[in-house]
Enzyme design. Structure first.
Site, short mmCIF file in Angstrom:
data_model
loop_
_atom_site.label_atom_id
_atom_site.label_comp_id
_atom_site.label_asym_id
_atom_site.label_seq_id
_atom_site.Cartn_x
_atom_site.Cartn_y
_atom_site.Cartn_z
N HIS A 98 -18.75 18.13 20.55
CA HIS A 98 -17.67 18.45 21.50
C HIS A 98 -16.59 17.36 21.40
CE1 HIS A 98 -15.48 19.12 25.19
NE2 HIS A 98 -15.99 20.33 25.21
N GLU A 168 -12.34 24.79 19.41
CA GLU A 168 -11.76 24.33 20.68
C GLU A 168 -10.59 23.39 20.39
OE1 GLU A 168 -14.87 24.66 24.06
OE2 GLU A 168 -15.01 22.67 23.20
P1 PGA Z 1 -12.50 24.36 29.67
O1 PGA Z 1 -13.54 23.51 28.78
O2 PGA Z 1 -12.98 25.77 29.71
O3 PGA Z 1 -12.55 23.69 31.02
O4 PGA Z 1 -11.18 24.22 29.02
C1 PGA Z 1 -14.03 24.03 27.57
C2 PGA Z 1 -14.88 23.00 26.88
O5 PGA Z 1 -14.54 21.80 26.94
O6 PGA Z 1 -15.91 23.34 26.27
#
Ligand code: PGA
Length: 254
Positions: A98, A168
């Site tokens: 992440h 992401e």
């Molecule tokens: P968010 O986070 O949905 O609050 O943007 C996603 C993540 O960090 O996995």
């Protein structure tokens, strides 16, 4: 239209929220909203201390449990860390790489690759996060950046098991700035093409999810795209009715 046998995945990443009582309460509420939802793979990743105490709740549900991180070593002098071996009887998935772990805890693609190997050798599905920072996005170099992450993490992995990849973009995380679904579709399509050139894993069963400010209003804009196979949800997964709506919409509409 996606083909009918296709099942999207939704993953809740609770991050460092909820003590045990709050976690139990949230799980019970989420199940009451969406345990019956069909045609969607549902995974919740609570903080690690809540995984074993919540396990019995999950056993009788249609949801799976996942971890938010694991250490790449099997055991040893790694103060404060948790190995796959310690969790493998309780989880089916684990998020690794992440952007918060990369940025705050200095994790490299190399470490993430070792974590993926540790998970796969214990039959746990890795959810490998990739994504570019804002500067790279602005310079129009996202594809190159993500391909490099994918190559460094996956090129030394030999497996026949499933892997999940969560795209992401760092600038979209935090419930403020969801990425344009058409942009995400473009990036994921290119990443899938690139993955098919990485020799050891090119035939591996994989799904690509999107994560970054997903909520019940925008989720279908992502999942209706041809190559977006599901979503990784942070903030919105802490609200049972909001998360329930996300799950139900995917279940009803794909
Ligand atoms: P968010 O986070 O949905 O609050 O943007 C996603 C993540 O960090 O996995």
């Amino acid at each position: 239209m996606k083909n009918k046998s296709y099942i999207s995945t939704v993953i809740a990443n609770w991050k460092m929220h909820n003590d045990f009582n709050a976690a139990l309460d949230l799980v019970i509420k989420i199940f009451s909203y969406s345990n019956m939802a069909k045609n969607v793979e549902k995974i919740i990743c609570p903080p690690v201390v809540n995984i074993i105490p919540l396990y019995d709740q999950f056993k009788n549900s249609t949801f799976s449990l996942g971890a938010q991180n694991i250490n790449e070593n099997n055991e040893g002098s790694y103060t404060g860390e948790i190995s796959v071996n310690m969790l493998k009887n309780y989880i089916t998935h684990a998020i690794i790489g992440h952007s918060e772990r990369r940025e705050i805890f200095n994790e490299s693609n190399y470490t993430i690759s070792l974590k993926a190997k540790a998970l796969l050798s214990n039959k746990i599905v890795p959810v490998i996060c990739v994504g570019e920072p804002l500067e790279i996005y602005k310079k129009n170099r996202s594809v190159e950046f993500i391909n490099n992450q994918l190559f460094e993490i996956l090129s030394k992995i030999q497996t026949n098991s499933q892997i999940l990849i969560a795209y992401e973009p760092i600038w979209s995380i935090g419930n403020k700035n969801p990425a344009d679904p058409v942009y995400v579709e473009k990036i994921i399509t290119k990443s899938k093409d690139f993955l098919s050139t990485i020799r050891p894993i090119r035939n591996v069963n994989h799904k690509f999810l999107y994560g970054g400010s997903v909520n019940s209003k925008n989720v279908l804009d992502y999942t209706k795209q041809q190559n977006i196979d599901g979503v990784l949800v942070g903030s919105a997964s802490l609200d049972a009715s909001e998360f329930g709506k996300i799950v139900l919409q995917i279940s009803n509409n794909g």
